[in-house]
Design a protein around this motif. Structure first.
Motif, PDB file in Angstrom:
ATOM      1  N   PRO A   1      67.937  -7.552 -67.235  1.00  0.00           N
ATOM      2  CA  PRO A   1      68.089  -8.633 -68.212  1.00  0.00           C
ATOM      3  C   PRO A   1      67.572  -9.988 -67.731  1.00  0.00           C
ATOM      4  O   PRO A   1      66.983 -10.737 -68.510  1.00  0.00           O
ATOM      5  CB  PRO A   1      69.596  -8.671 -68.468  1.00  0.00           C
ATOM      6  N   ARG A   2      67.758 -10.311 -66.458  1.00  0.00           N
ATOM      7  CA  ARG A   2      67.273 -11.599 -65.957  1.00  0.00           C
ATOM      8  C   ARG A   2      65.749 -11.669 -66.057  1.00  0.00           C
ATOM      9  O   ARG A   2      65.188 -12.684 -66.443  1.00  0.00           O
ATOM     10  CB  ARG A   2      67.725 -11.842 -64.529  1.00  0.00           C
ATOM     11  N   GLU A   3      65.081 -10.570 -65.690  1.00  0.00           N
ATOM     12  CA  GLU A   3      63.614 -10.531 -65.788  1.00  0.00           C
ATOM     13  C   GLU A   3      63.167 -10.624 -67.248  1.00  0.00           C
ATOM     14  O   GLU A   3      62.133 -11.214 -67.552  1.00  0.00           O
ATOM     15  CB  GLU A   3      63.058  -9.273 -65.120  1.00  0.00           C
ATOM     16  N   GLN A   4      63.942 -10.048 -68.142  1.00  0.00           N
ATOM     17  CA  GLN A   4      63.623 -10.147 -69.565  1.00  0.00           C
ATOM     18  C   GLN A   4      63.782 -11.587 -70.059  1.00  0.00           C
ATOM     19  O   GLN A   4      62.968 -12.065 -70.846  1.00  0.00           O
ATOM     20  CB  GLN A   4      64.485  -9.193 -70.383  1.00  0.00           C
ATOM     21  N   VAL A   5      64.822 -12.273 -69.598  1.00  0.00           N
ATOM     22  CA  VAL A   5      64.993 -13.691 -69.957  1.00  0.00           C
ATOM     23  C   VAL A   5      63.792 -14.476 -69.438  1.00  0.00           C
ATOM     24  O   VAL A   5      63.230 -15.320 -70.157  1.00  0.00           O
ATOM     25  CB  VAL A   5      66.310 -14.282 -69.404  1.00  0.00           C
ATOM     26  N   ALA A   6      63.377 -14.199 -68.215  1.00  0.00           N
ATOM     27  CA  ALA A   6      62.220 -14.897 -67.632  1.00  0.00           C
ATOM     28  C   ALA A   6      60.962 -14.620 -68.452  1.00  0.00           C
ATOM     29  O   ALA A   6      60.170 -15.534 -68.716  1.00  0.00           O
ATOM     30  CB  ALA A   6      62.027 -14.482 -66.176  1.00  0.00           C
ATOM     31  N   ALA A   7      60.770 -13.368 -68.887  1.00  0.00           N
ATOM     32  CA  ALA A   7      59.592 -13.019 -69.693  1.00  0.00           C
ATOM     33  C   ALA A   7      59.642 -13.737 -71.042  1.00  0.00           C
ATOM     34  O   ALA A   7      58.633 -14.292 -71.506  1.00  0.00           O
ATOM     35  CB  ALA A   7      59.519 -11.501 -69.894  1.00  0.00           C
ATOM     36  N   LEU A   8      60.810 -13.740 -71.680  1.00  0.00           N
ATOM     37  CA  LEU A   8      60.965 -14.433 -72.960  1.00  0.00           C
ATOM     38  C   LEU A   8      60.673 -15.925 -72.786  1.00  0.00           C
ATOM     39  O   LEU A   8      59.961 -16.524 -73.602  1.00  0.00           O
ATOM     40  CB  LEU A   8      62.378 -14.208 -73.494  1.00  0.00           C
TER      41      LEU A   8
ATOM     42  N   ALA B   1      74.200 -10.447 -70.774  1.00  0.00           N
ATOM     43  CA  ALA B   1      74.081  -9.376 -69.777  1.00  0.00           C
ATOM     44  C   ALA B   1      73.957  -9.940 -68.360  1.00  0.00           C
ATOM     45  O   ALA B   1      74.446  -9.340 -67.404  1.00  0.00           O
ATOM     46  CB  ALA B   1      72.881  -8.494 -70.101  1.00  0.00           C
ATOM     47  N   VAL B   2      73.299 -11.092 -68.244  1.00  0.00           N
ATOM     48  CA  VAL B   2      73.122 -11.715 -66.929  1.00  0.00           C
ATOM     49  C   VAL B   2      74.371 -12.479 -66.505  1.00  0.00           C
ATOM     50  O   VAL B   2      74.758 -12.456 -65.335  1.00  0.00           O
ATOM     51  CB  VAL B   2      71.897 -12.670 -66.934  1.00  0.00           C
ATOM     52  N   ARG B   3      75.001 -13.160 -67.467  1.00  0.00           N
ATOM     53  CA  ARG B   3      76.155 -14.026 -67.175  1.00  0.00           C
ATOM     54  C   ARG B   3      77.357 -13.614 -68.022  1.00  0.00           C
ATOM     55  O   ARG B   3      77.776 -14.343 -68.929  1.00  0.00           O
ATOM     56  CB  ARG B   3      75.808 -15.484 -67.499  1.00  0.00           C
ATOM     57  N   PRO B   4      77.949 -12.452 -67.752  1.00  0.00           N
ATOM     58  CA  PRO B   4      79.097 -12.016 -68.553  1.00  0.00           C
ATOM     59  C   PRO B   4      80.306 -12.936 -68.409  1.00  0.00           C
ATOM     60  O   PRO B   4      81.208 -12.901 -69.238  1.00  0.00           O
ATOM     61  CB  PRO B   4      79.395 -10.606 -68.017  1.00  0.00           C
ATOM     62  N   ASP B   5      80.294 -13.790 -67.406  1.00  0.00           N
ATOM     63  CA  ASP B   5      81.383 -14.725 -67.156  1.00  0.00           C
ATOM     64  C   ASP B   5      81.312 -15.976 -68.022  1.00  0.00           C
ATOM     65  O   ASP B   5      82.244 -16.771 -68.044  1.00  0.00           O
ATOM     66  CB  ASP B   5      81.343 -15.165 -65.688  1.00  0.00           C
ATOM     67  N   ALA B   6      80.201 -16.176 -68.722  1.00  0.00           N
ATOM     68  CA  ALA B   6      79.959 -17.450 -69.411  1.00  0.00           C
ATOM     69  C   ALA B   6      79.935 -17.288 -70.925  1.00  0.00           C
ATOM     70  O   ALA B   6      79.853 -16.179 -71.449  1.00  0.00           O
ATOM     71  CB  ALA B   6      78.623 -18.022 -68.939  1.00  0.00           C
ATOM     72  N   ASP B   7      79.987 -18.414 -71.610  1.00  0.00           N
ATOM     73  CA  ASP B   7      79.781 -18.450 -73.062  1.00  0.00           C
ATOM     74  C   ASP B   7      78.277 -18.292 -73.283  1.00  0.00           C
ATOM     75  O   ASP B   7      77.510 -19.254 -73.117  1.00  0.00           O
ATOM     76  CB  ASP B   7      80.296 -19.777 -73.624  1.00  0.00           C
ATOM     77  N   ALA B   8      77.838 -17.091 -73.622  1.00  0.00           N
ATOM     78  CA  ALA B   8      76.411 -16.777 -73.696  1.00  0.00           C
ATOM     79  C   ALA B   8      75.673 -17.657 -74.701  1.00  0.00           C
ATOM     80  O   ALA B   8      74.530 -18.047 -74.461  1.00  0.00           O
ATOM     81  CB  ALA B   8      76.213 -15.300 -74.035  1.00  0.00           C
ATOM     82  N   ARG B   9      76.311 -17.985 -75.827  1.00  0.00           N
ATOM     83  CA  ARG B   9      75.640 -18.843 -76.825  1.00  0.00           C
ATOM     84  C   ARG B   9      75.374 -20.235 -76.250  1.00  0.00           C
ATOM     85  O   ARG B   9      74.313 -20.804 -76.456  1.00  0.00           O
ATOM     86  CB  ARG B   9      76.475 -18.961 -78.098  1.00  0.00           C
TER      87      ARG B   9
END
Length: 191
Positions: free
Chosen positions: A79-86, A134-142
């Motif tokens: 997921p982190r690599e996907q965020v980087a690609a996006l 998926a990368v930061r399940p500890d955080a408010d993703a929005r």
């Protein structure tokens, strides 16, 4: 033989897409689009009662293009690599399609609700939110995704204006992309 209503409507949008790519948002007048489409200056109003509706249809094409580029860039990486690609696709789009990028994020178009423009723009943000979760399940993703998006948008604007190059001497936006990802997602190795 007369061009069908659907054909002329599509041609007006296509002319607008080409015009914004070549000359920027300021060139997108009803009169200029009609002239380049080879119709009377009043013809666009039959298909787009307001200028905002025509601009929204043009911006919708930009969101479709960005979504397609993003879908092609997202692979099976983590997921982190996907965020980087996006994020990279977003910045590259912003810098290569400057006029369209500016048009797509005009507040008046997004708020107007014409042609479901918000419905076209929100799925990409939803993808970002899901990946961030998926990368930061500890955080408010929005909230994290919103902060990252704002950061990327700022990088795009400042890089496009030349401000970041001038202030930092950087050759490309890569260091700023990495810094934004690390700031919002945590350093790459810390998971």
């Amino acid at each position: 033989m007369h061009e069908s209503d659907t054909g002329l409507r599509a041609r007006l949008v296509e002319v607008g897409v080409e015009l914004v790519a070549r000359e920027g948002v300021q060139a997108l007048t009803l009169r200029e689009i009609a002239r380049r489409a080879g119709v009377s200056h009043g013809a666009p109003r039959r298909y787009f009662p307001t200028h905002l509706e025509l601009l929204s249809a043009i911006a919708r094409r930009g969101f479709a293009d960005l979504a397609e580029r993003t879908a092609q860039a997202l692979g099976d990486e983590d997921p982190r690599e996907q965020v980087a690609a996006l994020a990279r696709v977003y910045l590259e789009f912003a810098l290569t399609e400057r006029g369209m990028f500016e048009l797509m994020f005009r507040h008046d178009l997004l708020e107007s609700g014409h042609l479901g423009l918000r419905d076209t723009s929100l799925p990409l943000f939803t993808v970002l939110v899901e990946l961030v979760a998926a990368v930061r399940p500890d955080a408010d993703a929005r909230a994290v995704a919103g902060g990252l998006w704002a950061n990327l948008h700022g990088i795009a604007q400042l890089w496009g204006w030349g401000s970041l190059r001038l202030a930092t001497g950087a050759e490309d936006f890569g260091p700023f992309l990495k810094a934004a990802l690390d700031a919002h997602l945590g350093p790459a190795g810390d998971r």
